[in-house]
Design an enzyme around this catalytic site. Structure first.
Site, PDB file in Angstrom:
ATOM      1  N   ALA A   1      37.591  11.294  -5.700  1.00 34.81           N
ATOM      2  CA  ALA A   1      37.184  11.058  -4.310  1.00 34.81           C
ATOM      3  C   ALA A   1      36.430   9.716  -4.178  1.00 34.81           C
ATOM      4  O   ALA A   1      36.311   8.952  -5.143  1.00 34.81           O
ATOM      5  CB  ALA A   1      36.355  12.231  -3.810  1.00 34.81           C
ATOM      6  N   HIS A   2      35.914   9.464  -3.007  1.00 35.83           N
ATOM      7  CA  HIS A   2      35.368   8.157  -2.626  1.00 35.83           C
ATOM      8  C   HIS A   2      34.232   7.650  -3.528  1.00 35.83           C
ATOM      9  O   HIS A   2      33.439   8.421  -4.067  1.00 35.83           O
ATOM     10  CB  HIS A   2      34.844   8.213  -1.187  1.00 35.83           C
ATOM     11  CG  HIS A   2      33.687   9.158  -1.059  1.00 35.83           C
ATOM     12  ND1 HIS A   2      32.391   8.782  -1.263  1.00 35.83           N
ATOM     13  CD2 HIS A   2      33.660  10.482  -0.780  1.00 35.83           C
ATOM     14  CE1 HIS A   2      31.601   9.823  -1.110  1.00 35.83           C
ATOM     15  NE2 HIS A   2      32.350  10.869  -0.819  1.00 35.83           N
TER      16      HIS A   2
END
Ligand code: UDP
Length: 217
Positions: free
Chosen positions: A139-140
């Site tokens: 994820a980010h």
């Protein structure tokens, strides 16, 4: 007629036979005989219809362009082989499965292999010779070092930094870090399958369980 380009998958074993079809799809314009397995210990001459040869034999092939992907999960072996290939002037292949989801500002180092059903969201940096096995996500705002290995179905949430040579086992879940304080998995750490990582992991540590704790032998 001898083609000018030959593609090698280093490692005629479990991961190698999973990587070969990915690289064949990526280089769909080449023929099956333009792909070979390289293995220094394999006695077989063929595997899944591809030739198998030692690195020494590969070097002797007449093809002008030689490109190799290292499909060996052991990251220390990967590093030794990567240095050897680069020194010998062999091109390094980077493999991305066709169905990879990759959103904004994703940076990938050379020699990475990303298998099917993998998702990279946004603002992610991944170092060289990363292996990302099937059904995982990152994820980010994650930063992944060099020679990091993900087994299948790793859940790597946002704001996580994973340092060089860490191994993340099957089905691991890593808790999201904070913007100003990412969760850190130290260099060479091993996260056992199914572990739920809720806090930093020290370099070289082996952790298992939920919540993940150091393995006491
Ligand atoms: N191997 C090699 N040269 C080396 C080290 C390993 O050709 O210097 C080969 C080894 O013979 C084996 C493969 O790499 O066939 C690694 O396979 P393994 O089953 O250990 O791991 P995986 O396929 O999961 O990466």
């Amino acid at each position: 007629m001898q083609m000018t380009k030959i593609i090698g998958v280093y490692g005629a074993s479990g991961f190698g036979i999973e990587v070969m079809p990915l690289i064949r799809i990526q280089y769909a314009h080449l023929n099956k005989q333009d792909f070979v397995f390289i293995d220094d210990n394999c006695k077989a001459t063929h595997l899944n219809g591809y030739r198998v040869m030692s690195y020494h034999e590969f070097l002797k092939l007449p093809n002008k362009i030689k490109e190799v992907s290292i499909a060996i999960a052991n990251s220390k072996i990967r590093e030794v082989l990567a240095e050897k290939l680069i020194k010998d002037g062999i091109l390094i292949a980077s493999i991305k499965a066709k169905d990879l989801v990759s959103l904004d500002t994703v940076e990938l180092g050379i020699g990475t292999i990303i298998c099917n059903f993998f998702c990279l969201t946004s603002n992610i940096k991944i170092g060289k010779f990363f292996h990302g096995n099937i059904y995982s996500y990152i994820a980010h705002n994650c930063v992944i070092g060099d020679y990091v290995t993900f087994a299948p179905r790793v859940n790597c949430n946002g704001n996580i930094h994973i340092h060089d040579h860490a191994y993340i086992g099957t089905g691991v879940i890593i808790k999201q870090g904070k913007n100003d304080k990412p969760l850190i998995i130290g260099e060479g750490a091993i996260i056992g399958m199914g572990a739920v990582v809720t806090k930093d992991v020290a370099p070289g540590a082996v952790v298992i369980g939920n919540p993940a704790r150091p393995l006491i032998k």
